[in-house]
Design a protein around this motif. Sequence first.
Motif, PDB file in Angstrom:
ATOM      1  N   CYS A 129      -0.384  -8.422  -8.657  1.00 47.76           N
ATOM      2  CA  CYS A 129       0.820  -7.900  -7.993  1.00 47.76           C
ATOM      3  C   CYS A 129       0.724  -8.059  -6.484  1.00 47.76           C
ATOM      4  N   PHE A 130      -0.463  -7.843  -5.939  1.00 50.37           N
ATOM      5  CA  PHE A 130      -0.629  -7.954  -4.482  1.00 50.37           C
ATOM      6  C   PHE A 130      -0.395  -9.391  -4.046  1.00 50.37           C
ATOM      7  N   LEU A 167       4.603  -3.092  -9.209  1.00 52.26           N
ATOM      8  CA  LEU A 167       3.267  -2.546  -8.982  1.00 52.26           C
ATOM      9  C   LEU A 167       2.559  -2.292 -10.303  1.00 52.26           C
ATOM     10  N   PRO A 168       1.235  -2.224 -10.255  1.00 58.80           N
ATOM     11  CA  PRO A 168       0.533  -1.860 -11.488  1.00 58.80           C
ATOM     12  C   PRO A 168       0.958  -0.466 -11.946  1.00 58.80           C
ATOM     13  N   VAL A 220      -7.148   0.592 -10.191  1.00 54.31           N
ATOM     14  CA  VAL A 220      -6.439   0.343  -8.929  1.00 54.31           C
ATOM     15  C   VAL A 220      -7.343   0.757  -7.758  1.00 54.31           C
ATOM     16  N   TYR A 226       0.818  -1.222   0.000  1.00 47.51           N
ATOM     17  CA  TYR A 226       0.000   0.000   0.000  1.00 47.51           C
ATOM     18  C   TYR A 226       0.851   1.271   0.000  1.00 47.51           C
ATOM     19  N   LEU A 233      -0.813   6.297  -6.688  1.00 45.82           N
ATOM     20  CA  LEU A 233      -2.224   6.487  -7.030  1.00 45.82           C
ATOM     21  C   LEU A 233      -2.643   7.930  -6.799  1.00 45.82           C
ATOM     22  N   ALA A 250      -5.855  -2.709 -15.177  1.00 43.60           N
ATOM     23  CA  ALA A 250      -5.198  -2.191 -13.965  1.00 43.60           C
ATOM     24  C   ALA A 250      -5.725  -2.899 -12.719  1.00 43.60           C
ATOM     25  N   THR A 289      -4.253  -6.408 -12.645  1.00 45.27           N
ATOM     26  CA  THR A 289      -2.829  -6.327 -12.318  1.00 45.27           C
ATOM     27  C   THR A 289      -2.628  -6.039 -10.835  1.00 45.27           C
ATOM     28  N   THR A 290      -3.516  -5.243 -10.264  1.00 44.29           N
ATOM     29  CA  THR A 290      -3.409  -4.936  -8.833  1.00 44.29           C
ATOM     30  C   THR A 290      -3.560  -6.207  -8.007  1.00 44.29           C
ATOM     31  N   LEU A 328       2.079   2.009  -3.566  1.00 53.00           N
ATOM     32  CA  LEU A 328       0.953   2.065  -4.511  1.00 53.00           C
ATOM     33  C   LEU A 328       0.074   3.282  -4.245  1.00 53.00           C
TER      34      LEU A 328
END
Length: 199
Positions: free
Chosen positions: A187-188, A101-102, A113, A52, A59, A180, A183-184, A55
């Motif tokens: 990636c997480f 990360l995305p 995201v 977080y 964001l 996105a 991908t989030t 990201l």
Amino acid sequence: MSPAAPYPTLIQALRTETAELHVALEKRLPFFSQQLDLDLYRRLMVAYYGFYQPLEQRLHALALAGLDQPLRVKLPVLRADLTALGLDEAAIEALPLCSELPVIDSRAAALGVSYVLEGATLGGQILRRRVAEQLGLDASSGAAFLNVYGELTGRRWKDFLEYLGDRNLGDGQTLEVTHAAKTTFICFERWLDSQEVLL
Ligand code: HEM
């Protein structure tokens, strides 16, 4: 908008595209495992932070006009949990951060995201109860992040869905949003896996 379909296709596309990824991640998160103890919970929140922190920074660098973004910043609450769980400032600063990360290079990507991070506050309501029952933690002792919006959780989600519903995106942009979001999740999960906190 017709009453029968309050949220048109973008939200439907997001749900369809991410449903399997959500189920897969949910199954691997250890919240409902018998193994969940304070140490594992702390490691899990440390791993959440590692994702977080970078990201959310990326964001919020990209403004989504009309969305109450400043109210949706979750990192300070996560940091406060880590402090309550016994990490001091120096320890928090030294935590490993995710670098895969995305990519957030458009408002469409930021929307995707945001969908994942906002939606996660819903499941948080269930996780909050579990962590209270299993570990006796509450908002003051290390579990505030799981209830980051408190009683505003439903309201904020509804506002976010309305925001999504008001975007008039073409197919290409819709694809960017769902990409996105997917991908989030991916990636997480990879990051949590690399931090050895998944089942
Ligand atoms: C064990 C962990 C989790 C559980 C039990 C869980 C459970 C749930 C539940 C019950 C909902 C639906 C809530 C409602 O409709 O009121 C939900 C929605 C959602 N969750 Fe989770 N969740 C978990 C973890 C996560 C994580 C880690 C993420 C992302 C980082 C996430 C992202 C989402 C999203 C995006 C939605 C919204 C789906 C939609 O209605 O469009 N969840 N979750």
